[in-house]
Design an enzyme around this catalytic site. Structure first.
Site, mmCIF file in Angstrom:
data_model
loop_
_atom_site.group_PDB
_atom_site.id
_atom_site.type_symbol
_atom_site.label_atom_id
_atom_site.label_comp_id
_atom_site.label_asym_id
_atom_site.label_seq_id
_atom_site.Cartn_x
_atom_site.Cartn_y
_atom_site.Cartn_z
ATOM 1 N N ARG A 130 -19.447 -4.734 -53.834
ATOM 2 C CA ARG A 130 -18.991 -6.156 -53.163
ATOM 3 C C ARG A 130 -18.981 -6.077 -51.555
ATOM 4 O O ARG A 130 -18.463 -6.849 -50.906
ATOM 5 C CB ARG A 130 -17.661 -6.625 -53.464
ATOM 6 C CG ARG A 130 -17.520 -7.049 -55.077
ATOM 7 C CD ARG A 130 -16.389 -7.853 -55.319
ATOM 8 N NE ARG A 130 -16.233 -7.976 -56.855
ATOM 9 C CZ ARG A 130 -15.983 -7.658 -57.660
ATOM 10 N NH1 ARG A 130 -15.436 -6.240 -57.610
ATOM 11 N NH2 ARG A 130 -15.990 -8.069 -58.934
ATOM 12 N N LYS A 152 -28.906 -11.042 -41.096
ATOM 13 C CA LYS A 152 -29.897 -11.603 -42.308
ATOM 14 C C LYS A 152 -30.442 -10.708 -43.136
ATOM 15 O O LYS A 152 -31.369 -9.660 -42.675
ATOM 16 C CB LYS A 152 -31.018 -12.579 -41.866
ATOM 17 C CG LYS A 152 -30.517 -13.908 -41.333
ATOM 18 C CD LYS A 152 -31.824 -14.700 -40.994
ATOM 19 C CE LYS A 152 -31.451 -16.232 -40.950
ATOM 20 N NZ LYS A 152 -32.792 -17.076 -40.511
ATOM 21 N N GLU A 194 -43.036 -12.024 -32.456
ATOM 22 C CA GLU A 194 -41.823 -12.348 -32.280
ATOM 23 C C GLU A 194 -41.286 -12.382 -30.787
ATOM 24 O O GLU A 194 -40.418 -13.274 -30.254
ATOM 25 C CB GLU A 194 -40.990 -11.507 -32.968
ATOM 26 C CG GLU A 194 -40.980 -11.345 -34.371
ATOM 27 C CD GLU A 194 -40.638 -12.514 -35.257
ATOM 28 O OE1 GLU A 194 -39.807 -13.366 -34.862
ATOM 29 O OE2 GLU A 194 -40.832 -12.675 -36.526
ATOM 30 N N LYS A 245 -31.728 -12.814 -29.042
ATOM 31 C CA LYS A 245 -31.169 -12.825 -30.274
ATOM 32 C C LYS A 245 -29.580 -12.693 -30.427
ATOM 33 O O LYS A 245 -29.120 -13.467 -30.992
ATOM 34 C CB LYS A 245 -31.989 -11.986 -31.243
ATOM 35 C CG LYS A 245 -31.437 -11.773 -32.691
ATOM 36 C CD LYS A 245 -32.482 -12.507 -33.322
ATOM 37 C CE LYS A 245 -32.039 -12.723 -34.842
ATOM 38 N NZ LYS A 245 -32.943 -11.765 -35.586
ATOM 39 N N GLU A 255 -26.483 -19.898 -39.192
ATOM 40 C CA GLU A 255 -27.482 -20.583 -39.050
ATOM 41 C C GLU A 255 -27.011 -21.994 -39.650
ATOM 42 O O GLU A 255 -27.375 -22.855 -40.252
ATOM 43 C CB GLU A 255 -28.635 -20.378 -39.826
ATOM 44 C CG GLU A 255 -29.959 -20.861 -39.450
ATOM 45 C CD GLU A 255 -31.272 -20.379 -40.330
ATOM 46 O OE1 GLU A 255 -31.896 -21.140 -40.860
ATOM 47 O OE2 GLU A 255 -31.449 -19.206 -39.976
ATOM 48 N N ARG A 259 -29.116 -21.678 -34.715
ATOM 49 C CA ARG A 259 -29.726 -20.371 -34.904
ATOM 50 C C ARG A 259 -31.079 -20.654 -35.814
ATOM 51 O O ARG A 259 -32.105 -19.711 -35.715
ATOM 52 C CB ARG A 259 -28.668 -19.596 -36.097
ATOM 53 C CG ARG A 259 -29.625 -18.059 -36.365
ATOM 54 C CD ARG A 259 -28.582 -17.205 -36.861
ATOM 55 N NE ARG A 259 -29.362 -15.892 -37.536
ATOM 56 C CZ ARG A 259 -28.702 -14.942 -37.891
ATOM 57 N NH1 ARG A 259 -27.661 -14.707 -37.968
ATOM 58 N NH2 ARG A 259 -29.581 -13.901 -38.189
ATOM 59 N N ASN A 263 -36.321 -19.505 -36.037
ATOM 60 C CA ASN A 263 -37.362 -19.787 -37.263
ATOM 61 C C ASN A 263 -38.582 -20.262 -36.493
ATOM 62 O O ASN A 263 -39.612 -20.812 -37.374
ATOM 63 C CB ASN A 263 -36.964 -20.453 -38.425
ATOM 64 C CG ASN A 263 -35.788 -19.669 -39.090
ATOM 65 O OD1 ASN A 263 -36.016 -18.377 -39.419
ATOM 66 N ND2 ASN A 263 -34.693 -20.152 -39.250
ATOM 67 N N HIS A 266 -41.946 -19.772 -38.433
ATOM 68 C CA HIS A 266 -41.790 -19.378 -39.537
ATOM 69 C C HIS A 266 -41.996 -20.384 -40.627
ATOM 70 O O HIS A 266 -42.134 -19.831 -41.880
ATOM 71 C CB HIS A 266 -40.491 -18.787 -39.612
ATOM 72 C CG HIS A 266 -40.304 -17.328 -38.824
ATOM 73 N ND1 HIS A 266 -40.520 -17.659 -37.557
ATOM 74 C CD2 HIS A 266 -39.696 -16.386 -39.119
ATOM 75 C CE1 HIS A 266 -40.225 -16.168 -37.013
ATOM 76 N NE2 HIS A 266 -39.961 -15.392 -38.271
ATOM 77 N N HIS A 270 -44.051 -18.718 -43.538
ATOM 78 C CA HIS A 270 -43.759 -18.246 -44.797
ATOM 79 C C HIS A 270 -44.538 -18.794 -45.985
ATOM 80 O O HIS A 270 -44.758 -18.075 -46.946
ATOM 81 C CB HIS A 270 -42.086 -18.475 -44.889
ATOM 82 C CG HIS A 270 -41.153 -17.929 -44.393
ATOM 83 N ND1 HIS A 270 -39.775 -18.255 -43.937
ATOM 84 C CD2 HIS A 270 -41.489 -16.614 -43.519
ATOM 85 C CE1 HIS A 270 -39.020 -17.380 -43.305
ATOM 86 N NE2 HIS A 270 -40.194 -16.173 -42.860
ATOM 87 N N HIS A 283 -46.315 -10.235 -41.493
ATOM 88 C CA HIS A 283 -45.422 -11.301 -40.966
ATOM 89 C C HIS A 283 -45.610 -11.711 -39.332
ATOM 90 O O HIS A 283 -45.648 -12.877 -39.383
ATOM 91 C CB HIS A 283 -43.880 -10.746 -41.049
ATOM 92 C CG HIS A 283 -42.873 -11.640 -40.531
ATOM 93 N ND1 HIS A 283 -42.621 -12.614 -41.341
ATOM 94 C CD2 HIS A 283 -41.858 -11.633 -39.656
ATOM 95 C CE1 HIS A 283 -41.763 -13.610 -40.810
ATOM 96 N NE2 HIS A 283 -41.376 -12.689 -39.717
#
Length: 379
Positions: A130, A152, A194, A245, A255, A259, A263, A266, A270, A283
């Site tokens: 956990r 993330k 990036e 960042k 997010e 935030r 993306n 992206h 994606h 990527h």
């Protein structure tokens, strides 16, 4: 010498420690100080290091030696190299190693690798018992400036990228630019994508400095002195990108709003990655394609000036990154795939679109016909 950036969060603040490029070839590397840095965090002594076969061959023994010398009890899990292995099968291998070596709640996982290893290690740490602590030691430029910071974590689903995951902040991000010397040029260029993103969404000065650079597609240009000073361009890029960042994540950890600008590019990226089976473009290349698409959409909607579109696309080309869609992609399939994006809300696809270099907005008011027209022009 290190530069330190603080990621300020209500419950889980941490430091990004960035080693400066060493002047002498025999100078100690930041990677060799990993054990010392982790000792300063007062972590438990059991450590599970996760890496891939390629990175471990270059840097695994040095990381293990540093951790052992600092008194840690270290085991390791080596995964195959590549985005196609970013799945639940790989997570199961990490769990199996953790179980075999009795990794406890007081233990720490260490991610030694690029964004794929960082994402998977973070997700395994978030879900093992956990939730246990983890440390990021990124070895690719893309991971250094983006994937390792912000918490993330996750893996891909066959129908979409990063659909399975959790927010789980690291205890430390340790960046050693010296490891970039063994990074393949294609992966270096992926990281520059990036960095360009940060310039467009947040830092116009970073964007302008990269425009001055003779070239951005080889390490020798990035290791050159920056603006006549002692720092190299890579030092500057790492500091500015990580600060951007950290600023954004500090304002919006999970997010809820701001935030999402991280993306940028992206949304289409994606879809392209998913539809090509994560094997045609990496990527960063997909993000470059997505940024071109977002810029052209913004221009067609009257939000962005044509000269700034050209500035962005010229910088992408200078980095040796693609500006067209991979051959054979079906436009309608891309549009359908956009509906599976994590940013879809109430059935509407959200785009991050630029209004000027250094500023973007988030909108779900992009007509399908505009998306279709731009993608057709990029085919």
């Amino acid at each position: 010498m290190y530069n330190a950036i603080k990621v300020n969060l209500p419950l889980s603040s941490y430091e990004i420690a960035i080693a400066r490029v060493a002047g002498a070839t025999n100078a100690p590397s930041g990677l060799d100080k990993l054990g010392d840095y982790m000792n300063n965090l007062q972590l438990g002594k059991k450590v599970l290091l996760v890496s891939n076969s390629t990175v471990f061959e270059h840097y695994g023994e040095r990381a293990l030696s540093s951790l052992n010398a600092a008194g840690f009890d270290v085991c390791h899990c080596i995964l195959p190299d590549g985005e196609k292995y970013k799945n639940l099968d790989s997570i199961q291998k990490i769990y199996d190693t953790a179980l075999q070596n009795r990794v406890e709640r007081s233990s720490t996982m260490v991610a030694l690798g690029g964004g794929v290893i960082g994402d998977m290690t973070g997700f395994a740490a978030a879900t093992w018992l956990r939730g246990i602590k983890f440390v990021q030691v990124p070895t690719s430029l893309l991971a250094m400036v983006d994937a390792s910071v912000g918490g993330k974590t996750g893996v891909n689903h066959p129908q979409g990228k990063n659909l399975i995951g959790a927010f789980h902040q690291p205890q430390l991000v340790l960046i050693d630019p010296e490891v970039l010397k063994t990074l393949p040029e294609r992966e270096l260029r992926a990281g520059i994508a990036e960095v360009i993103k940060y310039g467009v969404i947040w830092d116009a000065d970073l964007f302008a400095e990269m425009e001055k650079c003779e070239n951005l597609d080889q390490m020798k240009y990035l290791m050159a002195p920056f603006s006549g000073g002692e720092k190299s361009l890579i030092d500057y890029i790492l500091m500015r990108s990580c600060q951007a960042k950290a600023d954004v994540v500090g304002k919006d950890e999970k997010e809820a709003g701001l935030r999402a600008i991280l993306n940028y590019g992206h949304t289409v990226a994606h879809a392209v990655e998913s539809l090509t089976g994560y094997s045609v473009v990496n990527h960063g290349e997909a993000v470059a394609i997505g940024m071109v698409a977002a810029g052209e959409i913004a221009a067609k909607l009257g939000m962005w000036k044509a000269e700034e579109v050209q500035r962005q696309n010229a910088l992408i080309e200078k980095a040796g990154l693609p500006t067209k869609l991979p051959a054979g992609l079906d436009i309608e399939e891309i549009i359908q795939s956009l509906q599976l994006d994590k940013k879809v809300k109430a059935g509407k696809v959200r785009f991050i679109l630029p209004t000027r270099i250094g500023e973007v907005i988030i909108t779900d008011e992009v007509p399908s016909e505009v998306i279709r027209e731009v993608l057709q022009e990029m085919s």
